[in-house]
Design a protein around this motif. Structure first.
Motif, short mmCIF file in Angstrom:
data_model
loop_
_atom_site.label_atom_id
_atom_site.label_comp_id
_atom_site.label_asym_id
_atom_site.label_seq_id
_atom_site.Cartn_x
_atom_site.Cartn_y
_atom_site.Cartn_z
N PRO A 95 0.81 -1.23 0.00
CA PRO A 95 0.00 0.00 0.00
C PRO A 95 0.84 1.28 0.00
O PRO A 95 0.43 2.29 -0.56
N LEU A 96 2.02 1.23 0.66
CA LEU A 96 2.85 2.42 0.65
C LEU A 96 3.30 2.78 -0.76
O LEU A 96 3.42 3.96 -1.11
N LYS A 97 3.55 1.78 -1.57
CA LYS A 97 4.00 2.04 -2.94
C LYS A 97 2.86 2.43 -3.86
O LYS A 97 3.04 3.23 -4.77
N THR A 98 1.70 1.85 -3.63
CA THR A 98 0.60 2.03 -4.59
C THR A 98 -0.44 3.05 -4.16
O THR A 98 -1.09 3.66 -5.01
N ARG A 99 -0.61 3.26 -2.84
CA ARG A 99 -1.74 4.08 -2.40
C ARG A 99 -1.34 5.31 -1.61
O ARG A 99 -2.17 6.21 -1.42
N LEU A 100 -0.10 5.38 -1.11
CA LEU A 100 0.26 6.50 -0.23
C LEU A 100 0.08 7.84 -0.91
O LEU A 100 -0.60 8.74 -0.40
N GLY A 101 0.70 8.01 -2.08
CA GLY A 101 0.60 9.30 -2.76
C GLY A 101 -0.82 9.69 -3.09
O GLY A 101 -1.23 10.85 -2.91
N LEU A 102 -1.63 8.74 -3.53
CA LEU A 102 -3.00 9.03 -3.91
C LEU A 102 -3.84 9.43 -2.71
O LEU A 102 -4.57 10.44 -2.75
N GLU A 103 -3.77 8.66 -1.63
CA GLU A 103 -4.62 8.95 -0.47
C GLU A 103 -4.21 10.26 0.21
O GLU A 103 -5.07 11.02 0.66
N VAL A 104 -2.90 10.52 0.28
CA VAL A 104 -2.47 11.79 0.86
C VAL A 104 -2.91 12.95 -0.02
O VAL A 104 -3.36 14.00 0.48
N ALA A 105 -2.81 12.79 -1.32
CA ALA A 105 -3.24 13.85 -2.24
C ALA A 105 -4.73 14.11 -2.10
O ALA A 105 -5.17 15.27 -2.11
N LEU A 106 -5.53 13.06 -1.95
CA LEU A 106 -6.97 13.25 -1.78
C LEU A 106 -7.28 14.02 -0.49
O LEU A 106 -8.15 14.90 -0.48
N GLU A 107 -6.57 13.69 0.57
CA GLU A 107 -6.86 14.36 1.83
C GLU A 107 -6.38 15.81 1.84
O GLU A 107 -7.02 16.67 2.44
N ILE A 108 -5.28 16.10 1.15
CA ILE A 108 -4.72 17.45 1.19
C ILE A 108 -5.34 18.34 0.11
O ILE A 108 -5.67 19.51 0.36
N PHE A 109 -5.50 17.81 -1.08
CA PHE A 109 -5.85 18.66 -2.23
C PHE A 109 -7.29 18.57 -2.68
O PHE A 109 -7.73 19.41 -3.46
N ALA A 110 -8.04 17.59 -2.20
CA ALA A 110 -9.45 17.50 -2.58
C ALA A 110 -10.27 18.44 -1.71
O ALA A 110 -11.11 18.02 -0.91
N ARG A 111 -10.01 19.72 -1.85
CA ARG A 111 -10.66 20.75 -1.06
C ARG A 111 -11.02 21.92 -1.97
O ARG A 111 -10.47 22.06 -3.06
N THR A 112 -11.90 22.74 -1.46
CA THR A 112 -12.19 23.97 -2.20
C THR A 112 -10.99 24.90 -2.09
O THR A 112 -10.10 24.73 -1.23
N ASP A 113 -10.94 25.88 -2.98
CA ASP A 113 -9.82 26.82 -2.96
C ASP A 113 -9.72 27.54 -1.62
O ASP A 113 -8.63 27.79 -1.11
N ALA A 114 -10.88 27.87 -1.05
CA ALA A 114 -10.86 28.59 0.22
C ALA A 114 -10.27 27.73 1.33
O ALA A 114 -9.44 28.19 2.13
N ASP A 115 -10.71 26.45 1.39
CA ASP A 115 -10.17 25.56 2.42
C ASP A 115 -8.69 25.30 2.19
O ASP A 115 -7.91 25.20 3.14
N PHE A 116 -8.31 25.15 0.92
CA PHE A 116 -6.91 24.88 0.63
C PHE A 116 -6.03 26.07 1.01
O PHE A 116 -4.98 25.91 1.64
#
Length: 806
Positions: free
Chosen positions: A744-765
């Motif tokens: 999972p660290l190789k296949t999912r880490l970057g994706l899940e972290v990106a979803l949690e950090i960047f899947a936000r509105t511009d104001a929240d980001f």
């Protein structure tokens, strides 16, 4: 063919003040032409600008060094042409003083101005000139207080002096060396001064003006070794024997004075000191009177050497090195020559700095624009997050880039830092291979797996198992069917003990490996912050870095939970009835059991009517012992033949009066006494070992009533426990841990972290990037870079103009 002699190098001659064929009265002042004046002005401006913007240019400079009472202050006043009481003992200056002297024939009164501490501009003229010392002292005290009460500072005070009676000369005056701190000063003050002065004299483009009282022999000099540390061959050092008039009374004959002036035996042959004396009357206030007395002192020295020393002195050899005026003329000429020679290189350096400053200014402006641009901030943050994830992969794959001494941990340090207890169930500390090495990343992960395996093999089957527990299982199975009761009881006990002992161990392994992976992220974040392309843009935003860390920690927490669930499932599978039944049917193949089980089976064979591990009667192998049957013995018919006589002979009636059938029917499992709900693998490959187990169980049924079967059940349970332990520790658990954590660290880490950090509105980001201090810091940085670039461009243009004039 004769080789022509090379032209003599006059550099050393000039440095040591050797005469060049003309008397001092015939020398023309080096700054009496417009070109020389322009050159000096441009270099002086370059010097002051470099101090203001914090740059360092290889421009020729003179730095004066010496002891506190060796006359540096008086010599500086002599160059200036007026007194301003700049005495170190009184003013206590602890900063370098750059005195830029401009010869201005129209300035009949000295104009002294101090440069602003943080700018290129000069303040108003200090009037009267005797107040200069107080202004320098106040400037020094204020600066040292801003530094938190430091004893010295290497940042110089810059003073510009315009006067009709001073030369075009720049001298860096340094604090005098001292042996002991004054009252109220820190004890480390002498060491701080020494270190700072050495740093000022270290650059190769600086000419060192070293002063020492003439009453001290060069061989007894306290500070000569300090100068030699920064200039080992004295190629850029000008020696000055101050207070020369104090030494004159010692000379009676020519050979005495010539020997002293030559410094024979004390200094290298090419070193030729200057000998200077200045007025001693400190009450002189008039500048004109000060200059008149300086001329009189010079004349009196020459008069004394000619008239009061028998035979006089070697005037041709030493005349140009005696007196203040000769020293002043030499320094002016040497500095002018160095300016002229350094002009091309200085212009090249300026062009280089201008280009560099322009690039930095463009970058600073881009960072300032990006700070309020959502798209730019998202791009920078994505690059940084991707860099962290990539570094995690590299560290797990194996890397030597981070220093193991800084980022690595030993096994004991890792355990203490994780705040986890010792491996549960182990009798003492577990020491895996490479326990004393500082490891991180993939290496630490593998070592932790080895430590888990060592801990698992250290687990022991309980020394005592309650008789009640064995009896409950054994009698319950016997009540349903006496056949195979002891084996089934042993299997259940082994399964229960394996779950009870291995479960906590697997949980601890999961927690330890999670800690190892958390450290991998911390190392990766530090590496990216130090080397990443977006590090400067994102460094001030603490909220973003905290959110990124939180996203990684959340991912690892969920990963640990899922890994524990997978380990529980693995343990359930390894201790299932089917798996244990299979382990019980396999002959001894585990190295750790070979010797133990073979010894136990021999005893079992003797106790059961002489059925030995070699096969015994009827060729039946004792359970758990490796036996290689013959080819005929491996052929099992579809319908079993009647059991051998030996097996039938040991089947005795039970306490209930029932008799075991002499035959083993094929059609009914109940006829075998297996009871309901038991899965029986009756494939041809399993019939032979199962038949052996059935017969062995039949032999043991006779001992159920007399209690001998309890010990046998425990022994069989212990053997099965060890097999389960080996299977879990060596096979299933390491495979599960690696696949559950690393994949999972190789296949999912970057994706899940990106979803949690960047899947936000511009104001929240942008809420993570709204630090007012960070924006102000970027603006200040841009303004400073703009100011620096403008100053460098202006200096470059002036130097280009100078090159065209010259």
């Amino acid at each position: 063919m004769a080789v022509p002699s090379p032209a003599p190098d006059r550099t050393a001659d000039r440095m040591q003040g050797r005469p060049r064929g003309s008397s001092s009265s015939q020398l023309v002042p080096p700054y009496e032409n417009p070109e020389a004046k322009l050159r000096y002005q441009v270099y002086s401006r370059l010097q002051s600008t470099s101090v203001a913007i914090g740059e360092s240019f290889p421009i020729p400079e003179i730095v004066a060094v010496g002891g506190q009472s060796d006359g540096k202050s008086s010599l500086l006043e002599a160059f200036l042409g007026f007194r301003f009481n700049v005495r170190e003992v009184e003013m206590g200056t602890r900063r370098p003083l750059i005195v830029q002297m401009y010869h201005d024939p129209t300035a009949h009164e000295p104009r002294c101005r101090l440069q602003d501490e943080d700018g290129e501009e000069y303040g108003p003229a200090i009037i009267p000139e005797t107040a200069v010392a107080d202004a320098i002292m106040q400037r020094t005290q204020d600066h040292l207080q801003k530094l938190g009460g430091a004893t010295v500072s290497s940042k110089p005070v810059v003073m510009k002096v315009e006067y009709a009676y001073c030369p075009n000369l720049t001298i860096i005056d340094t604090p005098g060396f001292i042996l002991k701190a004054k009252n109220g000063e820190a004890d480390r003050t002498p060491e701080d001064i020494l270190s700072m002065v050495k740093a000022q004299a270290q650059p190769a483009h600086r000419l060192i003006l070293f002063l020492q009282q003439s009453s001290v022999e060069w061989a007894s000099s306290l500070w000569l070794n300090v100068v030699q540390e920064v200039d080992p061959t004295f190629q850029r050092t000008v020696f000055v024997a101050s207070k020369f008039d104090n030494r004159l009374k010692e000379f009676a004959e020519r050979w005495e004075v010539d020997k002293y002036l030559a410094a024979t035996g004390y200094l290298p042959p090419k070193v030729r000191p200057f000998f200077v004396a200045l007025p001693k009357d400190r009450s002189i206030q008039s500048s004109a009177e000060w200059r008149r007395q300086m001329s009189e002192v010079d004349a009196s020295i020459f008069h004394h050497l000619k008239d009061n020393v028998k035979g006089g002195y070697d005037e041709e050899r030493f005349g140009s090195r005696i007196g203040f005026n000769n020293l002043k003329r030499f320094l002016e000429e040497e500095l002018a020559r160095r300016y002229r020679e350094a002009a091309p290189n200085t212009l090249a350096v300026l062009q280089d700095r201008v280009e560099s400053a322009s690039k930095e200014l463009i970058k600073a402006e881009g960072e300032l624009r990006a700070a309020v641009d959502v798209a730019a901030m998202r791009a920078a943050a994505m690059r940084f997050a991707h860099g962290v994830a990539s570094t995690v992969d590299v560290l797990l794959a194996g890397s030597t880039d981070p220093d193991p001494a800084v980022h690595g941990l030993t096994t004991e340090e890792e355990r203490v830092a994780s705040r986890l207890p010792l491996w549960p169930g182990t009798p003492g500390p577990v020491v895996p291979p490479n326990a004393g090495l500082k490891l991180f990343g993939g290496a630490a992960f593998e070592r932790c797996l080895h430590e888990f395996q060592e801990a698992a093999h250290a687990l022991q089957f309980p020394a005592t198992v309650a008789t009640d527990r064995v009896a409950n299982l054994l009698l319950a199975y016997k009540g349903r069917s006496s056949f195979m009761a002891s084996n089934r009881a042993a299997e259940d006990i082994a399964r229960h003990m394996a779950r009870e002992v291995l479960g906590p161990l697997l949980d601890t392994a999961s927690a330890r490996l999670t800690f190892v992976l958390r450290r991998v992220f911390e190392i990766a974040a530090d590496q990216s912050a130090a080397q990443g392309n977006s590090r400067q843009t994102l460094r001030p935003y603490v909220a973003f870095h905290a959110s990124l860390r939180s996203a990684h920690q959340s991912f690892l927490t969920k990963l640990e939970e899922s890994t524990r669930a997978m380990l529980r499932q693995t343990l359930e599978s390894a201790t299932s009835e089917f798996a244990v039944n299979m382990l019980a049917s396999i002959p001894d193949v585990y190295p750790e059991e070979q010797s133990e089980y073979s010894h136990g089976e021999e005893e079992e064979g003797e106790a059961n009517g002489g059925v030995s591990g070699a096969g015994g009667e009827g060729g039946q192998a004792a359970p758990g012992h490796m036996h290689h049957p013959s080819r005929s013995a491996m052929t099992i018919p579809e319908t079993p033949s009647p059991p051998p006589a030996t097996a039938h002979a040991v089947m005795q009636p039970t306490s209930h009066g029932s008799h075991m059938a002499a035959r083993l029917p094929h059609s009914s499992a109940s006829a075998l006494g297996l009871g309901p709900g038991r899965h029986i693998d009756n494939s041809p490959s399993k019939r032979a070992p199962k038949a052996s187990r059935y017969l062995a169980e039949a032999r043991n049924n006779t001992a159920i009533q007399n209690g001998e079967s309890y010990e046998e059940v425990i022994r069989r349970a212990e053997k099965l426990f060890k097999r389960i332990r080996f299977s879990v520790a060596q096979q299933s658990a390491p495979t599960t841990l690696k696949s559950a954590f690393l994949d999972p660290l190789k296949t999912r880490l970057g994706l899940e972290v990106a979803l949690e950090i960047f899947a936000r509105t511009d104001a929240d980001f942008m809420a993570m990037f709204t630090a007012a201090a960070a924006l102000a810091a970027l603006q200040t940085k841009r303004d400073n870079m703009h100011k620096r670039a403008e100053s460098l461009v202006r200096l470059k243009n002036e130097f280009q103009e100078l090159s065209r004039v010259l």
